[in-house]
Each structure stands twice: as structure tokens, then as C-alpha cells.
Write a protein that holds these residues in place. Structure first.
Motif, short mmCIF file in Angstrom:
data_model
loop_
_atom_site.label_atom_id
_atom_site.label_comp_id
_atom_site.label_asym_id
_atom_site.label_seq_id
_atom_site.Cartn_x
_atom_site.Cartn_y
_atom_site.Cartn_z
N ASP A 1 0.82 -1.20 0.00
CA ASP A 1 0.00 0.00 0.00
C ASP A 1 0.86 1.25 0.00
OD1 ASP A 1 -1.98 1.91 2.07
OD2 ASP A 1 -2.79 1.02 0.24
N SER A 2 2.09 1.14 0.45
CA SER A 2 2.99 2.31 0.47
C SER A 2 4.43 1.84 0.28
CB SER A 2 2.85 3.07 1.80
OG SER A 2 3.20 2.25 2.89
N ILE A 3 5.21 2.68 -0.38
CA ILE A 3 6.63 2.40 -0.64
C ILE A 3 7.44 3.60 -0.15
CG2 ILE A 3 8.37 1.90 -2.38
CD1 ILE A 3 6.09 0.92 -4.21
N MET A 4 8.33 3.34 0.79
CA MET A 4 9.21 4.39 1.29
C MET A 4 10.64 3.87 1.39
SD MET A 4 6.98 6.10 4.40
CE MET A 4 5.32 6.74 4.12
N VAL A 5 11.58 4.79 1.30
CA VAL A 5 12.98 4.46 1.55
C VAL A 5 13.44 5.39 2.66
CG1 VAL A 5 15.31 4.36 0.64
CG2 VAL A 5 13.37 3.74 -0.84
N ALA A 6 13.84 4.81 3.78
CA ALA A 6 14.34 5.60 4.92
C ALA A 6 15.85 5.47 5.00
CB ALA A 6 13.71 5.13 6.22
N SER B 1 9.24 9.09 -0.16
CA SER B 1 7.97 8.43 -0.47
C SER B 1 7.88 8.25 -1.98
CB SER B 1 6.79 9.26 0.04
OG SER B 1 6.79 9.33 1.45
N VAL B 2 7.71 7.01 -2.41
CA VAL B 2 7.66 6.69 -3.84
C VAL B 2 6.20 6.43 -4.22
CG1 VAL B 2 8.43 5.14 -5.66
CG2 VAL B 2 9.97 5.70 -3.76
N ALA C 1 -3.97 7.68 6.99
CA ALA C 1 -2.79 7.58 6.12
C ALA C 1 -3.10 6.87 4.81
CB ALA C 1 -1.66 6.86 6.86
N ARG C 2 -4.17 6.08 4.75
CA ARG C 2 -4.48 5.30 3.55
C ARG C 2 -5.49 5.99 2.64
NH1 ARG C 2 -6.63 -0.22 4.12
NH2 ARG C 2 -5.74 -0.45 2.06
N PHE C 3 -6.20 6.99 3.14
CA PHE C 3 -7.27 7.59 2.36
C PHE C 3 -6.74 8.17 1.04
CE2 PHE C 3 -9.98 11.23 1.21
CZ PHE C 3 -11.21 10.59 1.13
N ARG C 4 -7.44 7.85 -0.06
CA ARG C 4 -7.03 8.38 -1.37
C ARG C 4 -8.21 8.67 -2.29
NH1 ARG C 4 -5.91 4.12 -5.49
NH2 ARG C 4 -4.14 5.36 -6.18
N HIS C 5 -9.42 8.63 -1.74
CA HIS C 5 -10.61 8.81 -2.58
C HIS C 5 -11.04 10.27 -2.64
CE1 HIS C 5 -11.38 4.50 -3.28
NE2 HIS C 5 -10.86 4.35 -2.07
N VAL D 1 0.14 10.26 0.03
CA VAL D 1 1.55 10.35 0.38
C VAL D 1 1.81 11.54 1.31
CG1 VAL D 1 3.84 10.89 -0.55
CG2 VAL D 1 2.44 9.10 -1.61
N ARG D 2 1.15 12.66 1.02
CA ARG D 2 1.31 13.83 1.88
C ARG D 2 0.81 13.55 3.30
NH1 ARG D 2 -2.42 17.19 2.80
NH2 ARG D 2 -3.58 16.74 0.87
N ARG D 3 -0.30 12.84 3.41
CA ARG D 3 -0.83 12.51 4.74
C ARG D 3 0.06 11.49 5.45
NH1 ARG D 3 -5.62 13.67 1.96
NH2 ARG D 3 -5.70 11.63 0.97
#
Length: 319
Positions: free
Chosen positions: A94-99, A112-113, A208-212, A221-223
Motif C-alpha cells: 500500500d505504500s513504498i518508502m525508503v528511509a 515516499s515513492v 494515512a491510507r485515504f485516497r478517494h 503520500v502527503r498525509r
């Protein structure tokens, strides 16, 4: 030369103090040893409590193939994936990040990708970048990120939704302060009202998942970055610092990762106790480096200027 009585008294007191000094020093050493032992026992027990929490919820650890090259450059790059759900036996992210954490400068950075980036997936046709995870797990996604965005990743960490909720509730037992930007409920499992609220783990996950809405994945991604900053603030409070061992245990129990325990403790303790709390963030694709397109096999996608984004990523990670 005759000594005055008061001088004899002073010398007697000094001799007594000198005789007591070794015992005072010994006492201090014993107290320090005891404190260290108790701290170790507390940390170990709290760590095990965190692991047990995941076991009680039925979480079983999994290991994945991952061939990231360890560079030993005093920095650590971790691919962080939020595991969505199983579709036809395949997991989705559901989300892709590189820390990245810089041990020398004590700095944390997060990329955030966007999952809708149209990407070349090694060994397959072009798809959305998050499809690489469904096709070949974190290793194929690592190769895809390297090929398309030039990111070298050493480790992975995959967290499921239940684990995220548990960590939020442990970090902020009274709720995480979030300024909810609008009413939202579609496809997130909770109903949220606009305004500042203390959200529980399940509610934070939904936010954090809302996108509708019109922003789609960009808004999500901003949230997600808003949530990261709120969690960072809570984690650096005194009460959260005392919970560090348990949080590490929860992370170990709920998160599938190739990071070992010493690396988790080292990174977590360095950031919480000494790290720069101003977490730097970057969203990929960057502004003015993409356009929207559509393909029959992939649906709506983001076509990106790869070289422009690669340059921005390298500048961000190395500055």
C-alpha cells in the motif's frame, strides 16, 4: 612545633574521610552495576513483551530474498513497505518508502515513492512500480527501484496493518494528535471528522491510507508524511523513550525484516536519544517531472522523467 587542638581535629576528620573513600567509591560502582543490570533486565523484558504482543495476534515472522549490498558508509538505507492485502495469493504493498539514517550526522531522511509510477520491472513488462512487489517480493522491488530511480537499498522492512496500529497505540496510548484535513470514510474502515483529534492506531492507519479524493495518491503520500512527523514528535518525548525496548520488540514481532536485533537497537537508540528530530522528506516523482497517462494493462499511471528524479534523489540523500 606544637599543633593546636583544632588542627588535630581537622586531620582526624580528613583521615576518617580518606578511610571511607574506597567504600564510597565501591558503593557508587555497585549502584551503577545494579542500575545497569536493572536497565538491561527492563529492556530485555520490555523487548520480549513487544514480541509477545505480535505472537498473541497470530503474527508469524517471514524471511524474504533480498540482495542489497551493504556499503559500510555510516548510513543505512531501508526499504519500508506497508503490506496491503493478499490478492490471488500475492501480497500487495500500500505504500513504498525508503528511509535513510546517517549515523555520523544523526539525520533521518524519508523518500515516499508514488506507487502509480510506470516502471520497467526486470524480467517483466512495464507496470506500476508497486506491481513489482506482487510479482517478486521485496527483492524484485529493490531491483526495480535501482533500475528506474537509482536508489541503492541495503535492507527491507515490511509491516502489516495490525502491526502499525499496535505501534501507534504503544507510542501514543492517549491517541496521536492529527489535524484531520477533511471528513473521510471511503474504503479506510473508519469514519473521521475534520479537525484536530487524538487518533487511535486504526484511525491513524485509515487517515494515512485515504485516497478517494481529487488528489488521489498524492494526497495520501502527503498525509503519510504528516503521520510520520507526528509519530516522530511522540517518539522523542520522555515517556516514549522509556518504551524504546518494547517498541523495538513490537517492530521485531510485527515487521518482517532482514535487519538484526543489534541494528534495530543501534538505529533506534541513536535517533531517539541523539538524532536530529527534523526528519527530511522527499516525494517521488518530484514536481514538474511527470505526466499522467494510461495503458490497458496498467490503467492510469505516472510517466516520469527518470533522470530528473534520479538526480533529485541523489542530491537529497547525499546533501
Amino acid at each position: 612545633m606544637q599543633e593546636f587542638p583544632e588542627n588535630k581535629q581537622v586531620k582526624t576528620v580528613r583521615r576518617r574521610k580518606l578511610k571511607k573513600m574506597p567504600f564510597i567509591i565501591l558503593g557508587i560502582i555497585l549502584i551503577l552495576i545494579l542500575a545497569s543490570f536493572l536497565t538491561y533486565r527492563y529492556a530485555k523484558n520490555s523487548y520480549q513483551d513487544g514480541i509477545q504482543l505480535a505472537i498473541d495476534h497470530g503474527k508469524k515472522p517471514r524471511k524474504f530474498e533480498f540482495n542489497g549490498t551493504i556499503k559500510n558508509d555510516a548510513k543505512i538505507n531501508v526499504l519500508i513497505l506497508g503490506q496491503d492485502r493478499m490478492v490471488d495469493g500475492n501480497a500487495r504493498t500500500d505504500s513504498i518508502m525508503v528511509a535513510q539514517y546517517d549515523y555520523l550526522n544523526k539525520r533521518m531522511k524519508v523518500i515516499s515513492v508514488m506507487r502509480d509510477i510506470y516502471a520497467e520491472i526486470p524480467g517483466y513488462r512495464n507496470y506500476k512500480i508497486n506491481t513489482a512487489y506482487s510479482l517478486g517480493g521485496p527483492e524484485l522491488l529493490r531491483k526495480t527501484l535501482k533500475k528506474n530511480l537509482g536508489i541503492d537499498i541495503e535492507y527491507y522492512a515490511i509491516i502489516d496493518f495490525k502491526g502499525f496500529e499496535s505501534m501507534v497505540d504503544e507510542i501514543a496510548p492517549n491517541g496521536l494528535p492529527i489535524d484531520v484535513e477533511k471528513d473521510m470514510s471511503d474504503a479506510i474502515g473508519v469514519s473521521l471528522k475534520k479537525g484536530l483529534h487524538n487518533l487511535k492506531g486504526k484511525e491513524v492507519l485509515g487517515y494515512a491510507r485515504f485516497r478517494h479524493d481529487d488528489e488521489g495518491d498524492f494526497g495520501r503520500v502527503r498525509r503519510q508524511q504528516q503521520v510520520i512527523k507526528a509519530l516522530k514528535k511522540e517518539m522523542t518525548s520522555f515517556s516514549a523513550v522509556t518504551k524504546t525496548p518494547k517498541l523495538a520488540g513490537i517492530a521485531r514481532g510485527y515487521v518482517d525484516t532482514n535487519l538484526d536485533d543489534p541494528a534495530i537497537f543501534k538505529t533506534g537508540a541513536s535517533f531517539i536519544l541523539r538524532g536530529d528530530k527534523d526528519v527530511k522528506t522527499l516525494v517521488v516523482p518530484i514536481k514538474d517531472s511527470y505526466f499522467q497517462n494510461s495503458y490497458p494493462e496498467a490503467g492510469a499511471v505516472l510517466e516520469i522523467d527518470k533522470e530528473k528524479n534520479k538526480a533529485a534523489i541523489q542530491k537529497f540523500l547525499n546533501e
